[in-house]
Design an enzyme around this catalytic site. Structure first.
Site, short mmCIF file in Angstrom:
data_model
loop_
_atom_site.label_atom_id
_atom_site.label_comp_id
_atom_site.label_asym_id
_atom_site.label_seq_id
_atom_site.Cartn_x
_atom_site.Cartn_y
_atom_site.Cartn_z
N TYR A 34 4.54 5.11 15.70
CA TYR A 34 3.11 4.51 15.00
C TYR A 34 1.88 5.51 15.56
O TYR A 34 0.89 5.58 14.86
CB TYR A 34 3.05 3.27 16.03
CG TYR A 34 1.62 2.41 15.89
CD1 TYR A 34 1.31 1.63 14.62
CD2 TYR A 34 0.78 2.53 16.95
CE1 TYR A 34 0.39 0.87 14.85
CE2 TYR A 34 -0.26 1.72 16.75
CZ TYR A 34 -0.54 0.91 15.77
OH TYR A 34 -1.82 0.00 15.64
N SER B 149 -6.52 3.70 15.96
CA SER B 149 -5.90 3.17 17.11
C SER B 149 -6.33 3.79 18.37
O SER B 149 -6.37 4.98 18.26
CB SER B 149 -4.56 2.67 16.96
OG SER B 149 -3.87 2.44 18.28
N LYS C 292 -1.22 6.86 13.34
CA LYS C 292 -2.78 6.72 13.70
C LYS C 292 -3.46 8.04 13.83
O LYS C 292 -4.85 7.99 13.67
CB LYS C 292 -2.77 5.73 14.85
CG LYS C 292 -2.27 4.25 14.49
CD LYS C 292 -2.99 4.04 13.43
CE LYS C 292 -2.81 2.50 12.82
NZ LYS C 292 -3.38 1.81 11.83
N VAL D 22 0.91 -1.31 0.20
CA VAL D 22 0.00 -0.03 -0.08
C VAL D 22 0.88 1.30 -0.11
O VAL D 22 0.49 2.30 -0.25
CB VAL D 22 -0.80 0.03 1.15
CG1 VAL D 22 -2.02 -1.01 1.18
CG2 VAL D 22 -0.31 -0.12 2.52
N1 LIG Z 1 -4.29 -5.55 16.94
C1 LIG Z 1 -4.27 -4.48 17.61
O1 LIG Z 1 -4.20 -4.71 18.61
C2 LIG Z 1 -4.53 -3.13 16.85
C3 LIG Z 1 -4.71 -2.21 17.80
C4 LIG Z 1 -4.96 -0.87 17.11
C5 LIG Z 1 -4.99 -0.92 15.91
N2 LIG Z 1 -4.60 -1.77 14.93
C6 LIG Z 1 -4.55 -1.55 13.47
O2 LIG Z 1 -5.40 -2.47 12.84
C7 LIG Z 1 -4.78 -2.79 11.55
C8 LIG Z 1 -4.78 -4.11 11.30
O3 LIG Z 1 -3.83 -4.82 12.36
P1 LIG Z 1 -3.92 -6.30 12.96
O4 LIG Z 1 -3.88 -6.49 14.27
O5 LIG Z 1 -4.80 -7.05 11.95
O6 LIG Z 1 -2.28 -6.93 12.37
P2 LIG Z 1 -1.81 -7.99 11.32
O7 LIG Z 1 -0.25 -7.61 11.72
O8 LIG Z 1 -2.44 -9.13 12.00
O9 LIG Z 1 -1.97 -7.58 10.05
C9 LIG Z 1 -1.44 -6.38 9.24
C10 LIG Z 1 -1.68 -6.82 7.94
O10 LIG Z 1 -0.96 -5.73 7.17
C11 LIG Z 1 -0.13 -6.51 6.22
N3 LIG Z 1 0.67 -5.22 5.70
C12 LIG Z 1 1.87 -4.96 6.20
N4 LIG Z 1 2.65 -3.92 5.51
C13 LIG Z 1 1.94 -3.84 4.32
C14 LIG Z 1 2.02 -3.25 3.25
N5 LIG Z 1 2.98 -2.26 2.94
N6 LIG Z 1 1.05 -3.16 2.17
C15 LIG Z 1 -0.02 -4.05 2.33
N7 LIG Z 1 -0.26 -4.86 3.49
C16 LIG Z 1 0.85 -4.64 4.47
C17 LIG Z 1 0.63 -7.47 6.91
O11 LIG Z 1 1.12 -8.40 5.91
C18 LIG Z 1 -0.55 -8.06 7.54
O12 LIG Z 1 -1.15 -9.14 6.68
C19 LIG Z 1 -3.35 -2.20 11.59
O13 LIG Z 1 -3.52 -0.97 10.89
C20 LIG Z 1 -3.07 -1.85 13.12
O14 LIG Z 1 -2.40 -0.69 13.18
C21 LIG Z 1 -4.35 -3.12 15.58
#
Ligand SMILES: NC(=O)c1ccc[n+]([C@@H]2O[C@H](COP(=O)([O-])OP(=O)(O)OC[C@H]3O[C@@H](n4cnc5c(N)ncnc54)[C@H](O)[C@@H]3O)[C@@H](O)[C@H]2O)c1
Length: 273
Positions: A178, A165, A182, A88
């Site tokens: 980070y 987040s 966000k 992305v």
């Molecule tokens: N899990 C949490 O506690 C949490 C909390 C707050 C926010 N978030 C946000 O939710 C979203 C999803 O996170 P998650 O917990 O599912 O994490 P995750 O690591 O399970 O999934 C993230 C996905 O993004 C993909 N990714 C990374 N870089 C990329 C790129 N350059 N292009 C395309 N894809 C890419 C990864 O391969 C992975 O499949 C993120 O934006 C994260 O910041 C997660």
């Protein structure tokens, strides 16, 4: 130092999480989901597909996308689910994949931007290279996906759900880079909501707290960090599930959420209460 979160309480998978019926709010709707190979993006791609959508599931991790297709085999969807390898942060790739996805599906109603990366550093040790990587993937990637999708969403009065987040709402230790991305996503999404309100495209965010996905399963704490500070994000050690976040995303993106625009839903087990 490599740090594994010490889960005092398992993710909340009580029976109340199981759904009494399968909804079909996305029949004849077409969606793009980024970060769809893992965690929240994967759960969202499967949820939208299960509810009738055609989904183009995008991720930079090609191997894990194959696993998503295997999981989708067990679901009877009214639409289709296909994958696209996408970084992305690449303007050219985003342009190409969004155009190809719309070409394949015919139109675009929903975009969910869940691709993201996380790393922890003391601010005075945060390298510029890592700052730029976080910004490029989390913030610029979300911007590029929105920009390329808007012309197609204008035609369908569609909507975008971006992943922010709780770090955008209150201080999260060691997360200057980070959290900045966000906070940027939160502000950018509200701005777009206002920009396009008259044209009836909606833009909303979800702000999860600690959710049980690979991003929170294993990460490095900076040298000398006090792990007790993690209690700020995991009250009573409790983690949410990616399916719980996907359910909220599906509500916001569906017609049931049609009066939501520029809104943010915090789902954090009480961390910011
Ligand atoms: N899990 C949490 O506690 C949490 C909390 C707050 C926010 N978030 C946000 O939710 C979203 C999803 O996170 P998650 O917990 O599912 O994490 P995750 O690591 O399970 O999934 C993230 C996905 O993004 C993909 N990714 C990374 N870089 C990329 C790129 N350059 N292009 C395309 N894809 C890419 C990864 O391969 C992975 O499949 C993120 O934006 C994260 O910041 C997660």
């Amino acid at each position: 130092m490599r740090w594994q979160l010490n889960r005092r309480v398992e993710p909340d998978r009580r029976p109340s999480y199981s759904r009494p019926m399968i909804l079909s709010r996305f029949t004849d709707r077409n969606a793009i989901v980024t970060g769809a190979a893992s965690g929240i993006g994967r759960a969202t791609a499967l949820r939208l597909f299960e509810e009738g959508a055609s989904v183009v599931a995008c991720d930079v991790n090609a191997d894990a996308l194959a696993g998503l297709l295997e999981a989708a085999e067990g679901i009877e969807g009214a639409g289709t689910i296909t994958t696209a390898v996408l970084d992305v942060s690449s303007e050219d790739e985003v342009k190409h994949v969004v155009a190809a996805a719309v070409g394949r599906m015919g139109s675009l109603h929903v975009v969910v931007n869940a691709a993201g990366v996380l790393s922890f550093h003391h601010a005075h040790e945060h390298s510029l290279a890592e700052w730029n990587r976080l910004v490029a993937i989390n913030l610029t990637g979300t911007f590029l996906m929105c920009r390329e999708s808007i012309p197609h969403l204008l035609a369908t009065r569609g909507n975008v759900v971006n992943l922010a987040s709780t770090s955008a709402h209150r201080g999260q230790p060691w997360a200057a880079g980070y959290a900045a991305t966000k906070g940027g996503i939160l502000a950018m999404t509200k701005t777009m909501a206002v920009d396009y309100a008259a044209q009836r495209i909606r833009f909303n965010t979800i702000s999860p707290g600690a959710i049980d996905t690979p991003i929170t399963n294993s990460f490095s704490l900076p040298e000398g960090a006090d792990p007790k500070l993690l209690d700020r994000v995991t009250p009573a050690g409790r983690f949410g599930t990616p399916e719980g976040i996907a359910a909220a995303i599906a509500f916001v993106a569906s017609d049931e959420g049609r009066h939501m625009n520029g809104s943010d839903i915090v789902i954090d087990g009480g961390a910011t209460a």
